[in-house]
Each structure stands twice: as C-alpha cells, then as structure tokens.
Design a protein around this motif. Structure first.
Motif, short mmCIF file in Angstrom:
data_model
loop_
_atom_site.label_atom_id
_atom_site.label_comp_id
_atom_site.label_asym_id
_atom_site.label_seq_id
_atom_site.Cartn_x
_atom_site.Cartn_y
_atom_site.Cartn_z
N LEU A 68 -40.16 -7.39 -13.72
CA LEU A 68 -40.67 -8.15 -12.58
C LEU A 68 -40.46 -7.36 -11.29
O LEU A 68 -41.32 -7.33 -10.42
N MET A 69 -39.32 -6.69 -11.18
CA MET A 69 -39.05 -5.87 -9.99
C MET A 69 -40.11 -4.78 -9.85
O MET A 69 -40.68 -4.59 -8.76
N GLN A 70 -40.41 -4.05 -10.93
CA GLN A 70 -41.40 -2.97 -10.84
C GLN A 70 -42.76 -3.50 -10.41
O GLN A 70 -43.45 -2.89 -9.59
N GLU A 116 -36.04 -6.12 -2.69
CA GLU A 116 -35.79 -4.81 -2.10
C GLU A 116 -35.61 -3.73 -3.16
O GLU A 116 -36.14 -2.64 -3.05
N ALA A 117 -34.80 -4.01 -4.18
CA ALA A 117 -34.63 -3.08 -5.30
C ALA A 117 -34.15 -1.70 -4.84
O ALA A 117 -34.71 -0.68 -5.21
N ASP A 118 -33.11 -1.70 -4.04
CA ASP A 118 -32.60 -0.45 -3.47
C ASP A 118 -32.26 0.60 -4.53
O ASP A 118 -32.39 1.79 -4.29
N CYS A 119 -31.78 0.18 -5.68
CA CYS A 119 -31.33 1.15 -6.69
C CYS A 119 -32.43 1.54 -7.67
O CYS A 119 -32.21 2.36 -8.55
N GLY A 120 -33.60 0.94 -7.52
CA GLY A 120 -34.71 1.31 -8.39
C GLY A 120 -34.56 0.83 -9.82
O GLY A 120 -35.21 1.37 -10.72
N GLY A 121 -33.72 -0.13 -10.04
CA GLY A 121 -33.61 -0.71 -11.38
C GLY A 121 -32.41 -0.22 -12.18
O GLY A 121 -32.35 -0.42 -13.39
N LEU A 122 -31.47 0.41 -11.51
CA LEU A 122 -30.31 0.97 -12.22
C LEU A 122 -29.14 -0.01 -12.33
O LEU A 122 -28.05 0.36 -12.76
N LEU A 123 -29.37 -1.23 -11.89
CA LEU A 123 -28.34 -2.28 -11.98
C LEU A 123 -27.13 -1.96 -11.11
O LEU A 123 -25.99 -2.21 -11.51
N THR A 124 -27.38 -1.40 -9.93
CA THR A 124 -26.25 -1.10 -9.05
C THR A 124 -26.45 -1.66 -7.64
O THR A 124 -25.69 -1.30 -6.74
N CYS A 125 -27.45 -2.52 -7.42
CA CYS A 125 -27.67 -2.95 -6.03
C CYS A 125 -27.70 -4.46 -5.82
O CYS A 125 -27.31 -4.92 -4.78
N ALA A 126 -28.21 -5.21 -6.77
CA ALA A 126 -28.34 -6.67 -6.65
C ALA A 126 -29.28 -7.10 -5.53
O ALA A 126 -29.22 -8.23 -5.06
N THR A 127 -30.17 -6.18 -5.07
CA THR A 127 -31.14 -6.56 -4.04
C THR A 127 -32.50 -6.90 -4.65
O THR A 127 -33.52 -6.90 -3.96
N CYS A 128 -32.50 -7.18 -5.93
CA CYS A 128 -33.72 -7.62 -6.61
C CYS A 128 -33.50 -9.03 -7.16
O CYS A 128 -34.14 -9.46 -8.10
N HIS A 129 -32.58 -9.74 -6.51
CA HIS A 129 -32.16 -11.08 -6.94
C HIS A 129 -33.31 -12.09 -6.82
O HIS A 129 -34.01 -12.13 -5.81
N ARG A 147 -31.22 -14.40 -11.47
CA ARG A 147 -31.35 -13.21 -12.32
C ARG A 147 -31.68 -12.02 -11.43
O ARG A 147 -32.13 -12.17 -10.30
N LEU A 148 -31.47 -10.83 -11.99
CA LEU A 148 -31.90 -9.61 -11.30
C LEU A 148 -33.26 -9.24 -11.88
O LEU A 148 -33.40 -9.07 -13.10
N SER A 149 -34.26 -9.15 -10.99
CA SER A 149 -35.63 -9.02 -11.48
C SER A 149 -35.90 -7.69 -12.16
O SER A 149 -36.88 -7.56 -12.90
N CYS A 150 -35.03 -6.69 -11.95
CA CYS A 150 -35.23 -5.43 -12.68
C CYS A 150 -34.86 -5.58 -14.15
O CYS A 150 -35.16 -4.70 -14.96
N GLN A 151 -34.23 -6.68 -14.49
CA GLN A 151 -33.83 -6.91 -15.88
C GLN A 151 -34.74 -7.93 -16.58
O GLN A 151 -34.50 -8.30 -17.72
FE1 FES Z 1 -31.00 -2.69 -8.22
FE2 FES Z 1 -32.15 -4.52 -9.81
S1 FES Z 1 -33.12 -3.02 -8.59
S2 FES Z 1 -30.03 -4.14 -9.51
#
Ligand code: FES
Length: 108
Positions: free
Chosen positions: A25-27, A38-51, A85-89
C-alpha cells in the motif's frame, strides 16, 4: 488488473489510488504522489511514517503484524490503535479490492 484503495485524510477528504497486485500500500501511495504517507525509510521498517488505520472488513483480513512491524508501531507519531498498521507491510492482492484506510493527522 488493478486494485483500488481509498486513503481517507485526517481532514475527511479521500484520495483513491490504483495499485498493482504485489505492491505494498505504501508503494502504491507513493507512486500516486498521495499525501499523508511519508515512508521516509522506503519500506525498510525503520521509520513508522507510513502508519495507517485500516478499516474493516479489511483489518481482520490482513495477516497479523510480524514482530518487527509491531515493534515499529510503538514509534508512530500519532497514537497507535488496534487497527494501526505500517502500510509498507500491507501486500496488496485481489482480496483487498476497495481497501480503505484512515491516515493519521501526522506522520512526524
Ligand atoms: Fe518506513 Fe514503512 S516505510 S516503516
């Protein structure tokens, strides 16, 4: 075939996006230039800005969050709720057609 998802912003407006199966969903939101993820980390599960807050019936259809996602959900800028949830997941597939999520007021 594409999957339609609805992002409901904190001000009540909705952005509807199209996603490809297998995308997160984030992508899909980033590709559509949607605001609010925002997805600052690009999906690496280190930012929590894709909440996001996932609405039913979709929230109960998602696989439960893995430990890494649960750990990062403790760092969301807006309060974590049971449907957070984190949308990158969130991996999109046909079963999630019409997925609707509420965006938090802030990601930072
Ligand atoms: Fe960083 Fe989801 S994009 S945790």
């Amino acid at each position: 075939m594409s999957i339609t998802c609805h992002l409901v912003h904190a001000d009540g407006t909705t952005t509807t996006i199209s996603a490809r199966p297998g995308e997160s969903l984030m992508q899909a939101a980033v590709a559509a230039n949607a605001t609010g993820i925002e997805a600052d980390c690009g999906g690496l599960l280190t930012c929590a800005t894709c909440h996001v807050y996932v609405r039913e019936p979709f929230a109960s259809q998602l696989p439960p969050a893995e430990a890494d996602e649960r750990a990062m959900l403790e760092f969301t800028a807006s309060p974590c709720q049971p449907n957070s949830r984190l949308s990158c997941q969130i991996a999109l597939g046909e079963a999630l057609e019409g997925l609707t999520v509420d965006l938090p007021a802030s990601q930072h």
